[in-house]
Write a protein that holds these residues in place. Structure first.
Motif, PDB file in Angstrom:
ATOM      1  N   ASP A  88       0.813  -1.216   0.000  1.00 14.21           N
ATOM      2  CA  ASP A  88       0.000   0.000   0.000  1.00 14.21           C
ATOM      3  C   ASP A  88       0.845   1.264   0.000  1.00 14.21           C
ATOM      4  O   ASP A  88       0.365   2.332   0.356  1.00 14.21           O
ATOM      5  CB  ASP A  88      -0.940   0.011   1.216  1.00 14.21           C
ATOM      6  CG  ASP A  88      -2.411   0.118   0.815  1.00 14.21           C
ATOM      7  OD1 ASP A  88      -2.680   0.322  -0.389  1.00 14.21           O
ATOM      8  OD2 ASP A  88      -3.280   0.012   1.690  1.00 14.21           O
ATOM      9  N   SER A 103       0.059  -5.687  -4.677  1.00 13.24           N
ATOM     10  CA  SER A 103       0.278  -4.252  -4.515  1.00 13.24           C
ATOM     11  C   SER A 103      -0.891  -3.405  -5.002  1.00 13.24           C
ATOM     12  O   SER A 103      -1.172  -3.345  -6.197  1.00 13.24           O
ATOM     13  CB  SER A 103       1.552  -3.841  -5.275  1.00 13.24           C
ATOM     14  OG  SER A 103       1.769  -2.449  -5.177  1.00 13.24           O
ATOM     15  N   ASN A 104      -1.553  -2.734  -4.048  1.00 15.37           N
ATOM     16  CA  ASN A 104      -2.514  -1.693  -4.423  1.00 15.37           C
ATOM     17  C   ASN A 104      -1.811  -0.554  -5.130  1.00 15.37           C
ATOM     18  O   ASN A 104      -2.324   0.026  -6.085  1.00 15.37           O
ATOM     19  CB  ASN A 104      -3.231  -1.170  -3.177  1.00 15.37           C
ATOM     20  CG  ASN A 104      -4.246  -2.150  -2.621  1.00 15.37           C
ATOM     21  OD1 ASN A 104      -4.755  -3.006  -3.326  1.00 15.37           O
ATOM     22  ND2 ASN A 104      -4.548  -2.017  -1.340  1.00 15.37           N
ATOM     23  N   SER A 144      -9.223   5.023  -6.105  1.00 12.19           N
ATOM     24  CA  SER A 144      -8.167   4.096  -6.482  1.00 12.19           C
ATOM     25  C   SER A 144      -8.669   2.965  -7.363  1.00 12.19           C
ATOM     26  O   SER A 144      -9.649   2.291  -7.028  1.00 12.19           O
ATOM     27  CB  SER A 144      -7.543   3.498  -5.217  1.00 12.19           C
ATOM     28  OG  SER A 144      -6.696   2.410  -5.546  1.00 12.19           O
ATOM     29  N   LYS A 147      -9.044  -0.426  -5.395  1.00  8.05           N
ATOM     30  CA  LYS A 147      -9.937  -0.819  -4.305  1.00  8.05           C
ATOM     31  C   LYS A 147     -11.182   0.037  -4.106  1.00  8.05           C
ATOM     32  O   LYS A 147     -11.944  -0.209  -3.166  1.00  8.05           O
ATOM     33  CB  LYS A 147      -9.157  -0.815  -2.987  1.00  8.05           C
ATOM     34  CG  LYS A 147      -8.490   0.509  -2.659  1.00  8.05           C
ATOM     35  CD  LYS A 147      -7.653   0.412  -1.387  1.00  8.05           C
ATOM     36  CE  LYS A 147      -6.886   1.680  -1.106  1.00  8.05           C
ATOM     37  NZ  LYS A 147      -7.729   2.842  -0.859  1.00  8.05           N
TER      38      LYS A 147
END
Length: 283
Positions: A88, A103-104, A144, A147
């Motif tokens: 993050d 990985s966001n 984002s 998410k």
């Protein structure tokens, strides 16, 4: 055909839940709960974002192996969680291609890269490239691309049908998306610990032989999809059997408003196994 197994969601310890099963031709084999209610998707946003990225690829706006993200990384690395970016944080923790670091941040850099290439904000690009053509009128992305999507079961069955029988993309592109990228790569599957290998396609997690896993014990190794920390999941099992040998392949969507936790680890696999058993055994 009405799937009685979908009623198992009534036993889940959640305030609200809806679920449905759909096959490639768009036929909804069963649905249960408030399928028009909007739920936060959390990481189930990622398959939608990945599909938009693949549209951008087919339109010629980006190439899968062009530089994107940290030094040495490509669009493909970002989609496959092998860019080396932290979970993050926009911080590099490994060289590209070495480890499966979920990985966001990687999907956020992917969104930025596509927005720059297309000169369209990523949320709007997703809307134009995927949501509007599929009639997903209750789905939005404000934030984002990793998410922040919000959608309904009714909308996501449209997406799941599309992935099974692509109209927006060349089927060969979707086949690539459900093929393991960087085979043999180890990594942690959030909520389920270290997996060796931790197989992933282009924006879709691939089940293969992972254990433990959020799908069912009877899910085929070719099953792919995603789950979200908001208590959501979408899986597509190309080998799911239909009663009477009438065909194969089905997808299941379940959306809730309770955060992922031990409750989901307990009930999701049994639910999936019940759905798959009914699909293959019902008359």
């Amino acid at each position: 055909m009405s799937l009685e197994s979908l009623a198992l969601i009534e036993e889940w310890p959640v305030p609200a839940v809806a679920a449905a099963v759909v096959r490639a031709d768009g036929t909804v084999l069963g649905a249960h709960g408030p399928t028009s209610q909007r739920f936060a998707l959390a990481s189930v946003t990622k398959p939608l974002a990945a599909y938009a990225a693949l549209v951008a690829y087919e339109e010629g706006a980006v190439e899968l192996d062009e530089p994107a993200g940290p030094e040495g990384s490509t669009v493909r690395h970002l989609l496959a969680h092998t860019s080396g970016l932290a979970f993050d944080e926009h911080r590099v923790t490994a060289a590209p291609g070495l480890r499966r670091l979920y990985s966001n941040a990687g999907f956020e850099q992917l969104g930025d890269h596509i927005a720059k290439a297309t000169e369209i904000p990523f949320g709007e690009y997703l809307k134009q490239a995927v949501l509007e053509p599929l009639g997903m009128t209750s789905t939005t992305l404000d934030g984002s691309p990793a998410k922040d999507g919000v959608s309904t079961v009714d909308d996501l069955v449209r997406f799941a049908a599309e992935v099974q029988a692509p109209r927006l993309l060349d089927p060969r592109t979707v086949a690539e998306a459900m093929t393991v990228q960087y085979p043999g790569t180890k990594g942690v599957l959030p909520g389920y610990g270290h997996q060796n290998p931790n197989d992933w396609g282009l924006g879709f997690e691939i089940r293969d032989s992972k254990s433990p896993h959020w799908t069912g014990g009877s899910s085929s190794p070719r099953t792919f999809g995603h789950f979200g920390q908001s208590g959501t999941f979408l899986w597509i099992d190309p080998d799911a059997g239909w009663a009477g040998g009438k065909g194969t392949g089905a997808a299941c969507v379940a959306l809730t408003d309770r955060a992922f936790g031990p409750w989901a680890v307990e009930v999701w696999p049994a639910f999936t196994d019940a759905v798959l058993a009914e699909l293959s055994g019902a008359s």
